[in-house]
Design an enzyme around this catalytic site. Sequence first.
Site, mmCIF file in Angstrom:
data_model
loop_
_atom_site.group_PDB
_atom_site.id
_atom_site.type_symbol
_atom_site.label_atom_id
_atom_site.label_comp_id
_atom_site.label_asym_id
_atom_site.label_seq_id
_atom_site.Cartn_x
_atom_site.Cartn_y
_atom_site.Cartn_z
ATOM 1 N N TYR A 1 5.711 -7.653 3.180
ATOM 2 C CA TYR A 1 4.660 -8.000 2.217
ATOM 3 C C TYR A 1 3.872 -9.263 2.563
ATOM 4 C CZ TYR A 1 7.129 -4.513 -0.510
ATOM 5 O OH TYR A 1 7.717 -3.351 -0.924
ATOM 6 N N HIS B 1 -2.328 -1.347 -1.779
ATOM 7 C CA HIS B 1 -0.933 -1.633 -1.423
ATOM 8 C C HIS B 1 -0.929 -2.564 -0.222
ATOM 9 C CE1 HIS B 1 0.586 1.369 -4.165
ATOM 10 N NE2 HIS B 1 -0.396 2.158 -3.743
ATOM 11 N N HIS C 1 4.960 5.369 -7.769
ATOM 12 C CA HIS C 1 5.729 6.587 -7.544
ATOM 13 C C HIS C 1 6.389 7.121 -8.808
ATOM 14 C CE1 HIS C 1 5.246 4.475 -3.797
ATOM 15 N NE2 HIS C 1 6.057 3.536 -4.232
ATOM 16 N N ARG D 1 8.121 6.638 -1.073
ATOM 17 C CA ARG D 1 6.920 5.813 -1.258
ATOM 18 C C ARG D 1 5.637 6.558 -0.893
ATOM 19 N NH1 ARG D 1 8.715 0.577 -2.257
ATOM 20 N NH2 ARG D 1 10.729 0.091 -1.303
#
Length: 146
Positions: free
Chosen positions: A24, A99, A79, A110
């Site tokens: 991330y 995302h 999801h 995912r």
Amino acid sequence: MSHKILLVNGPNLNLLGRREPSVYGHQTLADIVAELNQQAKLAEVELEHIQSNAEFELINAIHATDAQMIIINPAAFTHTSVALRDALLGVAIPFFEVHLSNVHAREAFRHHSYFSDKAIGVICGFGSQGYEFALAAAIKRLNQPL
């Protein structure tokens, strides 16, 4: 400012900068939002932001907004949340899905999104820059003549 964009960030994004930085990135959510606020200010657009780990808070923010466009990173709700999808469809405000990671290069669970088929566009895999791309696209759409 005549246009307003709502930025919605879902669960665990408050941990950005600490949570799995290899996936991330190292920027915090506060850093990302500060950069987006500068980008919005230059375009004379108001940016309203909410982050919550609670689905109902995100839904309430979507219901209450007077924004003309939404940028959403639903995170894990991508999801699982039919309710969040229904909130977006209920207010009929166009939205972009963002995302940080490339969700299609990750675990199979995912790969499914309850939002992608209704989004104007989906941006994934560009880290925090994906938010900048989405904001630029949203601003461009808002400034197009009807």
